[in-house]
Design an enzyme around this catalytic site. Structure first.
Site, short mmCIF file in Angstrom:
data_model
loop_
_atom_site.label_atom_id
_atom_site.label_comp_id
_atom_site.label_asym_id
_atom_site.label_seq_id
_atom_site.Cartn_x
_atom_site.Cartn_y
_atom_site.Cartn_z
N ASP A 3 81.12 35.05 44.76
CA ASP A 3 80.91 35.45 43.36
C ASP A 3 80.44 36.90 43.24
O ASP A 3 80.97 37.75 43.93
CB ASP A 3 79.97 34.47 42.66
CG ASP A 3 78.55 34.49 43.21
OD1 ASP A 3 78.36 34.83 44.39
OD2 ASP A 3 77.61 34.15 42.46
N GLY A 45 71.35 36.28 47.09
CA GLY A 45 70.51 35.81 45.99
C GLY A 45 69.52 34.79 46.52
O GLY A 45 69.68 34.27 47.62
N GLY A 93 74.64 38.36 46.94
CA GLY A 93 73.99 39.11 45.87
C GLY A 93 73.76 40.58 46.19
O GLY A 93 73.73 41.42 45.29
#
Length: 375
Positions: free
Chosen positions: A166, A87, A135
Site C-alpha cells: 500500500d 507502519g 510506511g
C-alpha cells in the site's frame, strides 16, 4: 546577582526542556535555515510510523508548504539502522481485533500524509539511510528526491502479512521499468544499496557517512530552487564510488521477470513460474507459496489498476483495500506469525489461490460511500 541567577535558571530550564523533547519525542520537527526537518525518532522500533507521528507530520508539511521562509523539506530517521521500517502494524492489529476506529483512522491519516508528500509544492528530500519498508516507502518515494546509501534496504513485504503493497504502491510500483514493480510487490524482494537507485526507486546514491555533510550543505543553500538542490545532490552522487562497478542485481533476470509477471492472474503467474523451472523461477515460486493467497490476488489487481490511475485515485482504492483487510482473517494471522509469535507459519484462509473468488476480490475494491477516503 539575583537577576543573573534567575536568568541562569531560565536558561537551564530551557535546556532541560529541549533535551527532554529531543530524546523522547517520537518525531522531531524543526526549522534550520531555510529547511524544515522531519526526524523520525523511534530508533528502538526502527522508526516505525505510529498514528501520533503521522498526525504531527501532516500539518507541519502543510504549514511549511505555505511558509515563504521554508524552501525545502528534509526527512530522515535516527539510530543508524533504519530510515523507517514501516507502519506501526502491532497497534493497528490490536485496534482492528476489537473493532476500534484506529484501524480506519490510521490508514486514512497515513494515506493523506503520503499524498501530502506526493503533492508537496516545496522540494522534498528523503534521506533513506537504512531500512526503508512499507510506511517508510510511503513518506519517501512520492517526494522529489530520495537519497539512498549503502545501508539502504528497500522492500514492500506486505503480502507476507496478509496486507498488500500500500502507501501508494499501486502508483509507483507499476511505473517501474518492465514488470519489476509487480515482482517487487508480489514477492517482497529486498533491494540493497545502489540497486535501490538502479531500480528507479531512489534518485541519488551517497555514502552513509556523507549524509550529515549533505544535510548541512542542503540547509546552507541560499533560497534553494529545485534545480540548485538537484545540482547539490548530483555532485554528491557523482563523487560516490561505493559499488560503482556493480551490476544491477535484477539485470540478468529482467527478461524472465517481464515475461513471468506479465500474466493476467496469479494462477497464471504461478503456472508460468512452474513451467519456467529455472532456479530463479523456482525461488520466486517458493516465496509466493508462502504469501497470503488473498493478498496476492488483491495486490496483482491493485497494481494492474493503479498503472493507469492518478496518485489520488490509487490512495482511494488502497484505502478501500485496507478496510477489506481489516475485516478479513489473513492480516491478523500474518502479523501473529511474522511479528508476534514469530513462528513464520501463518495459516491462511483461504489457503489456496483457487479458493479466493473473483467475486470476493471485486467486493474489496467497491466504494465505501461516506467512509471513502477524502483527500
Amino acid at each position: 546577582r539575583l537577576k543573573v541567577l534567575n536568568r541562569l535558571q531560565v536558561v537551564l530550564r530551557h535546556l532541560k526542556m529541549s533535551k527532554q523533547t529531543d530524546s523522547t519525542a517520537e518525531v522531531l520537527l524543526e526549522k534550520k535555515g531555510g529547511a524544515g526537518i522531519i526526524t523520525l525518532n523511534r530508533p528502538k522500533a526502527l522508526n516505525a510510523l505510529n498514528l501520533s507521528m503521522i498526525q504531527q507530520i501532516y500539518p507541519q508539511i502543510k504549514t511549511w508548504e505555505q511558509d515563504p521562509e521554508t524552501f525545502l523539506i528534509i526527512i530522515k530517521g535516527t539510530g543508524g539502522k533504519a530510515f523507517c521500517a514501516g507502519g506501526d502494524i502491532r497497534a493497528i492489529t490490536e485496534a482492528g481485533k476489537v473493532g476500534d476506529k484506529m484501524s480506519q483512522d490510521f490508514f486514512r491519516a497515513e494515506y493523506r500524509l503520503n499524498n501530502a508528500v506526493g503533492t508537496c509544492k516545496k522540494p522534498y528530500v528523503a534521506l533513506i539511510d537504512g531500512i526503508t519498508m512499507g510506511g517508510g516507502v510511503g513518506v519517501s518515494v512520492h517526494g522529489h528526491f530520495r537519497v539512498a546509501t549503502e545501508k539502504t534496504l528497500f522492500a514492500m513485504p506486505e503480502t507476507a502479512i496478509g496486507l498488500f503493497p500500500d502507501v501508494g504502491g499501486g502508483y509507483f510500483l507499476p511505473r517501474l521499468s518492465g514488470k519489476m514493480g509487480y515482482f517487487l510487490g508480489l514477492t517482497g524482494y529486498r533491494l540493497k544499496g545502489r540497486d535501490v537507485v538502479k531500480a528507479g526507486i531512489a534518485t541519488h546514491f551517497v555514502e552513509s557517512e556523507k549524509i550529515p555533510a549533505l544535510e548541512k550543505d542542503l540547509i546552507a543553500l541560499k533560497s534553494p530552487s529545485k534545480e540548485k538542490i538537484a545540482d547539490l545532490l548530483n555532485s554528491y552522487h557523482m563523487k560516490c564510488t561505493v559499488d560503482q562497478e556493480k551490476e544491477f542485481v535484477l539485470d540478468e533476470h529482467m527478461e524472465k521477470i517481464n515475461s513471468l509477471f506479465s500474466a493476467d492472474s496469479m494462477e497464471e503467474i504461478v503456472k508460468k513460474l512452474k513451467q519456467d523451472g529455472s532456479p530463479f523461477a523456482m525461488k520466486q515460486l517458493e516465496t509466493i507459496n508462502k504469501m497470503s493467497p488473498t493478498s496476492l490476488k488483491l495486490a496483482l489487481r491493485q497494481l494492474r489498476e493503479g498503472a493507469s490511475m492518478s496518485l489520488q485515485e490509487v490512495f482511494t482504492m488502497e484505502y478501500r483495500l485496507s478496510q477489506a483487510c481489516m475485516k478479513g482473517h489473513d492480516f491478523y494471522e500474518g502479523v501473529r506469525a511474522v511479528l508476534i509469535d514469530k513462528d513464520q507459519s501463518p495459516k491462511w484462509k483461504p489457503a489456496a489461490l483457487e479458493e479466493v473468488s473473483d467475486e470476493f476480490v471485486d467486493n474489496c475494491f467497491k466504494p465505501l460511500g461516506n467512509d471513502d477516503l477524502k483527500l
